[in-house]
Design a protein around this motif. Structure first.
Motif, PDB file in Angstrom:
ATOM      1  N   CYS A 120       0.842  -1.238   0.030  1.00  0.00           N
ATOM      2  CA  CYS A 120      -0.044  -0.114   0.125  1.00  0.00           C
ATOM      3  C   CYS A 120       0.972   1.159  -0.066  1.00  0.00           C
ATOM      4  CB  CYS A 120      -0.975   0.106   1.347  1.00  0.00           C
ATOM      5  SG  CYS A 120      -2.137   1.384   1.130  1.00  0.00           S
ATOM      6  N   ALA A 121       0.831   1.882  -1.052  1.00  0.00           N
ATOM      7  CA  ALA A 121       1.717   3.060  -1.280  1.00  0.00           C
ATOM      8  C   ALA A 121       1.182   3.846  -2.340  1.00  0.00           C
ATOM      9  CB  ALA A 121       3.256   2.769  -1.386  1.00  0.00           C
ATOM     10  N   GLY A 122       1.548   5.018  -2.401  1.00  0.00           N
ATOM     11  CA  GLY A 122       1.418   5.911  -3.815  1.00  0.00           C
ATOM     12  C   GLY A 122       2.510   5.893  -4.676  1.00  0.00           C
ATOM     13  N   ILE A 123       2.206   6.140  -5.852  1.00  0.00           N
ATOM     14  CA  ILE A 123       3.300   5.861  -6.982  1.00  0.00           C
ATOM     15  C   ILE A 123       4.754   6.726  -6.701  1.00  0.00           C
ATOM     16  CG2 ILE A 123       3.842   6.147  -9.327  1.00  0.00           C
ATOM     17  CD1 ILE A 123       1.114   5.390 -10.004  1.00  0.00           C
ATOM     18  N   ASP A 124       4.589   7.943  -6.498  1.00  0.00           N
ATOM     19  CA  ASP A 124       5.418   8.756  -6.207  1.00  0.00           C
ATOM     20  C   ASP A 124       6.240   8.699  -5.065  1.00  0.00           C
ATOM     21  OD1 ASP A 124       7.081  10.931  -7.981  1.00  0.00           O
ATOM     22  OD2 ASP A 124       6.501  12.293  -6.221  1.00  0.00           O
ATOM     23  N   GLU A 125       5.464   8.248  -3.835  1.00  0.00           N
ATOM     24  CA  GLU A 125       6.125   7.955  -2.477  1.00  0.00           C
ATOM     25  C   GLU A 125       7.069   6.681  -2.618  1.00  0.00           C
ATOM     26  OE1 GLU A 125       4.219   6.484   1.675  1.00  0.00           O
ATOM     27  OE2 GLU A 125       3.113   6.073  -0.088  1.00  0.00           O
ATOM     28  N   TYR A 126       6.400   5.669  -3.503  1.00  0.00           N
ATOM     29  CA  TYR A 126       7.354   4.508  -3.652  1.00  0.00           C
ATOM     30  C   TYR A 126       8.438   4.613  -4.353  1.00  0.00           C
ATOM     31  CZ  TYR A 126       8.309  -0.245  -4.676  1.00  0.00           C
ATOM     32  OH  TYR A 126       9.168  -1.403  -4.568  1.00  0.00           O
ATOM     33  N   LEU A 127       8.187   5.557  -5.355  1.00  0.00           N
ATOM     34  CA  LEU A 127       9.360   5.543  -6.545  1.00  0.00           C
ATOM     35  C   LEU A 127      10.697   6.488  -5.517  1.00  0.00           C
ATOM     36  CD1 LEU A 127       7.900   6.345  -9.654  1.00  0.00           C
ATOM     37  CD2 LEU A 127       8.976   4.185  -9.165  1.00  0.00           C
ATOM     38  N   ASN A 128      10.159   7.275  -5.016  1.00  0.00           N
ATOM     39  CA  ASN A 128      11.137   8.083  -4.158  1.00  0.00           C
ATOM     40  C   ASN A 128      11.767   7.370  -3.060  1.00  0.00           C
ATOM     41  OD1 ASN A 128      10.785  10.468  -5.621  1.00  0.00           O
ATOM     42  ND2 ASN A 128       9.131  11.155  -4.479  1.00  0.00           N
ATOM     43  N   ASN A 129      10.992   6.399  -2.421  1.00  0.00           N
ATOM     44  CA  ASN A 129      11.671   5.869  -1.408  1.00  0.00           C
ATOM     45  C   ASN A 129      12.425   4.308  -1.787  1.00  0.00           C
ATOM     46  OD1 ASN A 129      10.733   7.617   0.314  1.00  0.00           O
ATOM     47  ND2 ASN A 129       8.781   6.554   0.574  1.00  0.00           N
TER      48      ASN A 129
END
Length: 266
Positions: A120-129
């Motif tokens: 469970c994560a947002g696209i940009d959140e996941y890509l940044n992390n």
């Protein structure tokens, strides 16, 4: 496919004007319970049947496109929904897979179906992390939910996360389809709608050196009904080509499937 698009976090992690934020305020309400109110509302008591139907479709539509990719390929599924694509990939031997979706409802369904690779994560959140690169990135039924500016930003970011020889595969409604409004306006949250020409323009403008736009799978599982479907489709395509001819326009490369697949390479 029941996907809650992970654009709410994506939107607020970029510089947007107050006017744009107000314009997109509806997302707070619409995406809060997207699965219950849109993609899964007609299937509350048929979850397993819907999951298996989606998985079968992906096996027909996407798995044949992956024959040149080794089983150890790193794969990311954006807006993975219930995890049906991840399950199809697993059953075909791919094991380095990851899916992200902003909907807790969808991730819960994925876990119940044995898909533990969904997060469970947002696209940009996941890509940044997660600074990983990938051999394959999927985005099934998500890009139509982005504004044009957001979509260009997303594609440029994903381009930078592809390994050499990697591919991005999007599926999105086709505005040249038979009765396109049924798909284009069947979801209040759709923002950006494409046909084969505009999808190609988008990919080339974002710097992808190779791209394909192909029809989505339209097969019916019943063989007899599928043959009837194919016969009627030939007739309907001929009718559409005649209409284009009468208006002085070319029918070359006409795609009439409900969705199109946009395949992008570095």
């Amino acid at each position: 496919m029941g996907f809650l698009v992970s654009i709410y976090i994506f939107l607020f992690s970029h510089h947007c004007s107050t006017k744009n934020l107000t314009h997109l305020e509806y997302r707070k309400t619409l995406y809060q319970n997207y699965f219950s109110t849109q993609s899964g509302r007609q299937h509350k008591n048929q979850m397993i049947q819907l999951f298996n139907q989606e998985k079968w479709r992906f096996q027909q539509e996407l798995i044949p496109l992956l024959k040149d990719f080794p089983k150890e390929s790193r794969i990311l599924d954006l807006g993975c929904g219930s995890g049906s694509l991840l399950k199809a990939l697993m059953e075909n031997g791919f094991h380095q897979i990851k899916g992200v979706d902003l909907s807790p409802e969808q991730i819960e369904v994925a876990k119940s179906m044995g898909v533990t690779q969904a997060e469970c994560a947002g696209i940009d959140e996941y890509l940044n992390n997660t600074p990983s690169n990938y051999d394959l990135i999927f985005g099934m039924d998500i890009i139509e939910h982005f504004t044009k500016n957001e979509l260009v930003q997303l594609m440029l970011k994903l381009k930078s996360r592809l390994n050499r020889g990697g591919k991005i595969i999007f599926r999105t409604p086709n505005m040249d389809a038979i009765l396109p409004n049924r798909y284009a306006y069947g979801d209040f949250t759709h923002e950006c709608l494409l046909n084969a020409s505009s999808a190609s323009q988008l990919g080339l403008s974002c710097g992808f050196s190779k791209l394909q736009v192909i029809e989505s799978n339209m097969d019916i599982r019943n063989p007899l009904l599928n043959w009837i479907r194919i016969f009627l489709l030939v007739i309907l395509k001929l009718k559409m080509k005649v209409e284009l001819f009468v208006t002085g326009r070319s029918s070359k490369d006409l795609i009439v499937s409900p969705n199109i697949l946009l395949i992008l390479e570095q």
